[in-house]
Design a protein around this motif. Structure first.
Motif, mmCIF file in Angstrom:
data_model
loop_
_atom_site.group_PDB
_atom_site.id
_atom_site.type_symbol
_atom_site.label_atom_id
_atom_site.label_comp_id
_atom_site.label_asym_id
_atom_site.label_seq_id
_atom_site.Cartn_x
_atom_site.Cartn_y
_atom_site.Cartn_z
ATOM 1 N N PRO A 169 -1.866 -11.959 15.255
ATOM 2 C CA PRO A 169 -2.380 -13.006 16.157
ATOM 3 C C PRO A 169 -2.854 -12.421 17.478
ATOM 4 O O PRO A 169 -2.291 -11.435 17.964
ATOM 5 C CB PRO A 169 -1.166 -13.920 16.360
ATOM 6 C CG PRO A 169 0.018 -13.036 16.113
ATOM 7 C CD PRO A 169 -0.413 -12.077 15.036
ATOM 8 N N ARG A 170 -3.866 -13.046 18.071
ATOM 9 C CA ARG A 170 -4.456 -12.515 19.299
ATOM 10 C C ARG A 170 -3.869 -13.166 20.541
ATOM 11 O O ARG A 170 -4.589 -13.587 21.447
ATOM 12 C CB ARG A 170 -5.978 -12.695 19.257
ATOM 13 C CG ARG A 170 -6.633 -11.914 18.131
ATOM 14 C CD ARG A 170 -8.132 -12.020 18.183
ATOM 15 N NE ARG A 170 -8.752 -11.301 17.080
ATOM 16 C CZ ARG A 170 -10.066 -11.222 16.894
ATOM 17 N NH1 ARG A 170 -10.892 -11.819 17.734
ATOM 18 N NH2 ARG A 170 -10.555 -10.560 15.862
ATOM 19 N N GLY A 229 -5.870 -12.619 12.403
ATOM 20 C CA GLY A 229 -6.335 -12.476 13.777
ATOM 21 C C GLY A 229 -6.726 -13.769 14.457
ATOM 22 O O GLY A 229 -7.754 -13.809 15.143
ATOM 23 N N PRO A 230 -5.937 -14.841 14.333
ATOM 24 C CA PRO A 230 -6.324 -16.110 14.954
ATOM 25 C C PRO A 230 -6.178 -16.079 16.474
ATOM 26 O O PRO A 230 -5.383 -15.321 17.026
ATOM 27 C CB PRO A 230 -5.345 -17.108 14.339
ATOM 28 C CG PRO A 230 -4.119 -16.293 14.060
ATOM 29 C CD PRO A 230 -4.636 -14.940 13.639
ATOM 30 N N GLU A 231 -6.961 -16.936 17.134
ATOM 31 C CA GLU A 231 -6.877 -17.098 18.587
ATOM 32 C C GLU A 231 -5.859 -18.183 18.916
ATOM 33 O O GLU A 231 -5.578 -19.066 18.097
ATOM 34 C CB GLU A 231 -8.244 -17.494 19.152
ATOM 35 C CG GLU A 231 -9.377 -16.543 18.822
ATOM 36 C CD GLU A 231 -9.381 -15.319 19.718
ATOM 37 O OE1 GLU A 231 -8.560 -15.275 20.659
ATOM 38 O OE2 GLU A 231 -10.207 -14.421 19.484
ATOM 39 N N ALA A 232 -5.334 -18.133 20.138
ATOM 40 C CA ALA A 232 -4.386 -19.158 20.572
ATOM 41 C C ALA A 232 -5.039 -20.539 20.571
ATOM 42 O O ALA A 232 -4.378 -21.550 20.311
ATOM 43 C CB ALA A 232 -3.856 -18.821 21.964
ATOM 44 N N ILE A 281 -7.830 -16.644 5.600
ATOM 45 C CA ILE A 281 -8.602 -17.463 6.530
ATOM 46 C C ILE A 281 -8.899 -16.647 7.782
ATOM 47 O O ILE A 281 -7.988 -16.237 8.508
ATOM 48 C CB ILE A 281 -7.849 -18.755 6.899
ATOM 49 C CG1 ILE A 281 -7.567 -19.563 5.629
ATOM 50 C CG2 ILE A 281 -8.657 -19.583 7.887
ATOM 51 C CD1 ILE A 281 -6.868 -20.881 5.880
ATOM 52 N N TRP A 282 -10.186 -16.421 8.034
ATOM 53 C CA TRP A 282 -10.640 -15.597 9.152
ATOM 54 C C TRP A 282 -10.954 -16.474 10.363
ATOM 55 O O TRP A 282 -11.255 -17.657 10.221
ATOM 56 C CB TRP A 282 -11.864 -14.789 8.734
ATOM 57 C CG TRP A 282 -11.580 -13.840 7.610
ATOM 58 C CD1 TRP A 282 -11.602 -14.122 6.273
ATOM 59 C CD2 TRP A 282 -11.178 -12.473 7.725
ATOM 60 N NE1 TRP A 282 -11.250 -13.010 5.537
ATOM 61 C CE2 TRP A 282 -10.990 -11.978 6.407
ATOM 62 C CE3 TRP A 282 -10.970 -11.618 8.801
ATOM 63 C CZ2 TRP A 282 -10.595 -10.671 6.146
ATOM 64 C CZ3 TRP A 282 -10.589 -10.309 8.547
ATOM 65 C CH2 TRP A 282 -10.402 -9.845 7.237
ATOM 66 N N LEU A 328 -16.666 -12.634 10.738
ATOM 67 C CA LEU A 328 -15.659 -11.819 10.054
ATOM 68 C C LEU A 328 -15.512 -12.225 8.592
ATOM 69 O O LEU A 328 -15.262 -11.376 7.729
ATOM 70 C CB LEU A 328 -14.315 -11.946 10.776
ATOM 71 C CG LEU A 328 -14.219 -11.278 12.151
ATOM 72 C CD1 LEU A 328 -12.864 -11.542 12.790
ATOM 73 C CD2 LEU A 328 -14.453 -9.772 12.036
ATOM 74 N N THR A 329 -15.682 -13.509 8.315
ATOM 75 C CA THR A 329 -15.599 -13.970 6.928
ATOM 76 C C THR A 329 -16.714 -13.353 6.090
ATOM 77 O O THR A 329 -16.486 -12.874 4.972
ATOM 78 C CB THR A 329 -15.699 -15.505 6.865
ATOM 79 O OG1 THR A 329 -14.701 -16.076 7.707
ATOM 80 C CG2 THR A 329 -15.486 -16.002 5.438
#
Length: 213
Positions: free
Chosen positions: A89-90, A63-66, A15-16, A21-22
């Motif tokens: 994680p970012r 690379g998920p965002e908060a 899961i992007w 990015l996907t």
């Protein structure tokens, strides 16, 4: 090489964090298309039916965002008890205490690999190092967080922590190390030793002699 379990390939859902990015991932892996790996962006999962994920045995958030943590938690809860991985994680460790109710969710994950570069600048020099942790073979066995510092072109272990150290704790380790090896500190030690040699007594003996009646 596909991940296998008891001789059969494991289905993985990647899961992007966004559609761009996907799309790029689908393009890159088009020539290696496989029913064992699927690519989706988190917005489509959040807005759609999460049952599409149930066919996967492992879900990986890349690379998920908060700001996406609430969605990640919702998806993770729907997939329980299947394993979920958060990769790269970012957000930084210090931010996690400000996530409110989501702090507990983030803290429920075990860190299996972490490599974070460091640099501390002193008055006359600077030190480069890393905070490192690695779980070998995917089996948790009490691995510690290791702080390594570059010395003479090599990384050397200077401290280990049972729990993940804060930046403040790591800074203290590096600053103390820099102070010990500082030319100023070494000069002070040399001068103190020189005075002791001239008087023929070390500092403790000199102090004790003053107390002798």
């Amino acid at each position: 090489m596909p991940i296998r379990r008891k001789g059969s390939p494991v289905k993985i859902q990647l899961i992007w964090p966004n559609p761009t990015l996907t799309e790029a991932a689908n393009e890159v892996f088009r020539s290696r298309s496989s029913n064992q790996v699927q690519h989706m962006d988190i917005s489509s999962v959040a807005d759609g039916d999460t049952r599409i994920l149930n066919s996967a045995e492992v879900t990986v958030f890349l690379g998920p965002e908060a700001s996406q943590l609430a969605v990640i938690k919702s998806i993770t809860d729907s997939l329980y008890p299947k394993p979920v991985v958060i990769f790269n994680p970012r957000w930084v460790f210090e931010e996690e205490s400000s996530f409110g109710e989501l702090s507990g969710f983030v803290g429920s994950f075990e860190v299996v690999y972490s490599f974070m570069g460091l640099e501390v600048r002193g008055i006359l020099n600077k030190r480069k190092g890393v905070i490192f942790k690695c779980i070998r073979d995917g089996v948790l066995s009490g691995e510690k967080w290791t702080v390594l510092v570059e010395e003479e072109g090599e990384l050397k272990v200077v401290s280990r922590f049972k729990a993940r150290p804060s930046i403040g704790e790591v800074e203290n380790v590096l600053y103390n190390l820099m102070a010990i090896n500082s030319p100023i500190t070494k000069s002070a030690k040399f001068l103190r030793g020189l005075v002791s040699n001239v008087t023929g007594k070390n500092q403790d003996e000199f102090q004790n002699s003053e107390l002798t009646p």
